[in-house]
Design a protein around this motif. Structure first.
Motif, mmCIF file in Angstrom:
data_model
loop_
_atom_site.group_PDB
_atom_site.id
_atom_site.type_symbol
_atom_site.label_atom_id
_atom_site.label_comp_id
_atom_site.label_asym_id
_atom_site.label_seq_id
_atom_site.Cartn_x
_atom_site.Cartn_y
_atom_site.Cartn_z
ATOM 1 N N CYS A 179 0.776 -1.222 -0.077
ATOM 2 C CA CYS A 179 -0.034 -0.035 0.083
ATOM 3 C C CYS A 179 0.761 1.156 0.117
ATOM 4 N N CYS A 180 0.677 2.170 -0.851
ATOM 5 C CA CYS A 180 -0.631 2.103 -1.624
ATOM 6 C C CYS A 180 0.048 2.310 -3.065
ATOM 7 N N ASN A 181 -1.134 1.990 -4.245
ATOM 8 C CA ASN A 181 -0.751 2.474 -5.587
ATOM 9 C C ASN A 181 -1.012 3.848 -5.811
ATOM 10 N N ASP A 182 -0.885 4.193 -6.991
ATOM 11 C CA ASP A 182 -1.143 5.673 -7.180
ATOM 12 C C ASP A 182 -2.598 6.002 -7.089
ATOM 13 N N PHE A 183 -3.380 4.881 -7.016
ATOM 14 C CA PHE A 183 -4.792 5.280 -6.866
ATOM 15 C C PHE A 183 -5.343 5.154 -5.474
ATOM 16 N N GLY A 184 -4.364 4.959 -4.551
ATOM 17 C CA GLY A 184 -4.583 4.776 -3.220
ATOM 18 C C GLY A 184 -5.365 3.341 -2.750
ATOM 19 N N GLN A 185 -4.831 2.441 -3.454
ATOM 20 C CA GLN A 185 -5.556 1.150 -3.300
ATOM 21 C C GLN A 185 -4.129 0.216 -2.895
ATOM 22 N N PRO A 197 -6.296 7.617 0.782
ATOM 23 C CA PRO A 197 -5.735 6.021 0.412
ATOM 24 C C PRO A 197 -6.332 5.010 1.326
ATOM 25 N N ASP A 249 1.969 3.362 4.697
ATOM 26 C CA ASP A 249 2.538 2.625 3.483
ATOM 27 C C ASP A 249 3.175 1.229 4.244
ATOM 28 N N THR A 297 -2.625 -3.172 -3.033
ATOM 29 C CA THR A 297 -2.454 -4.448 -4.122
ATOM 30 C C THR A 297 -1.931 -5.727 -3.340
#
Length: 238
Positions: free
Chosen positions: A133-139, A161, A166, A141
């Protein structure tokens, strides 16, 4: 002078009381066996799983998971405190007759155990999973696959996010990565990453999977594991 009818009446009462005692004892034994092998009640002491579970909710937990039923991502599980995640319990134990009754009801499984160190969280990572956590979209993975947790995660405000902390972990064999649904108010695996356990929870510490909110009546509901959220995630290293 006593009559035969009086004698028969007394015997009938005695037999009725005997049968009642047998039924009561059988019910207690069945309740104890159910609590030991099938289901147990627990209560929710904190808002870490809100809005899925609220403070003072009572939940029924299936003991078949993970003993007979395999754990899956998204399962809401009750587990024993793995490494002093909780402070010493500050439960006021009743005394006298009330205390004895409370102990007895807890022992046979008719009341939740409020004194032991249990936690309840959602399983996010299984053994072998790479959780980030997290990717560019706040998700978050899992094994490079983003998951959409909109249906159950509570955030302080829209657009945040999925985690304010993180992390980038690979879940070891026999361990779990768990998070609370109230993502910004949950002392879960993220809060213990710097400890010797790395924030992971041993599968052996899992008591069972929460399956239903049983109290209060107005909140009765099945507890969803949202398996569709994780349907595209691979098996990791499990």
């Amino acid at each position: 002078m006593a009559t035969k009818a009086d004698g028969r009446g007394s015997r009938t009462i005695i037999l009725f009381l005997r049968d009642l005692a047998v039924i009561f004892l059988a019910a207690l034994i069945i309740s104890f066996l159910v609590k030991t092998f099938l289901v147990r009640p627990f209560y929710i002491p904190s808002p870490s799983m809100s809005d899925t579970l609220e403070v003072d909710d009572r939940v029924i937990v299936s003991l078949l998971t993970p003993q007979l039923v395999q754990l899956e991502r998204g399962d809401v599980v009750v587990f024993e405190d793995p490494d002093a995640w909780l402070p010493d319990p500050q439960v006021d134990q009743p005394e006298g007759i009330a205390g004895a009754a409370d102990w007895f009801l807890t022992f046979v499984g008719l009341a939740p155990d409020d004194s032991h160190g249990y936690l309840i969280k959602r399983v996010i990572g299984l053994p072998g999973d790479h959780v980030v956590c997290c990717n560019d979209f706040g998700q978050i993975t899992i094994n490079d696959v983003p998951i959409d947790e909109t249906d159950y995660v509570t955030l302080d405000q829209e657009g945040l996010p999925a985690s304010g902390t993180d992390f980038d972990v690979v879940v070891p064999e026999g361990q779990l990565w768990v998070l609370g649904d109230n993502r910004y108010h949950s002392a879960d695996s993220r809060a213990h990453m710097d400890e010797p356990t790395g924030g992971f929870v041993p599968v052996s510490d899992v008591v069972g999977r929460a399956i239903v909110v049983s109290w209060p009546v107005a909140r009765w509901q099945w507890i969803d594991d949202h398996d569709e959220v994780y349907s595209g995630v691979g098996s990791g290293g499990r």
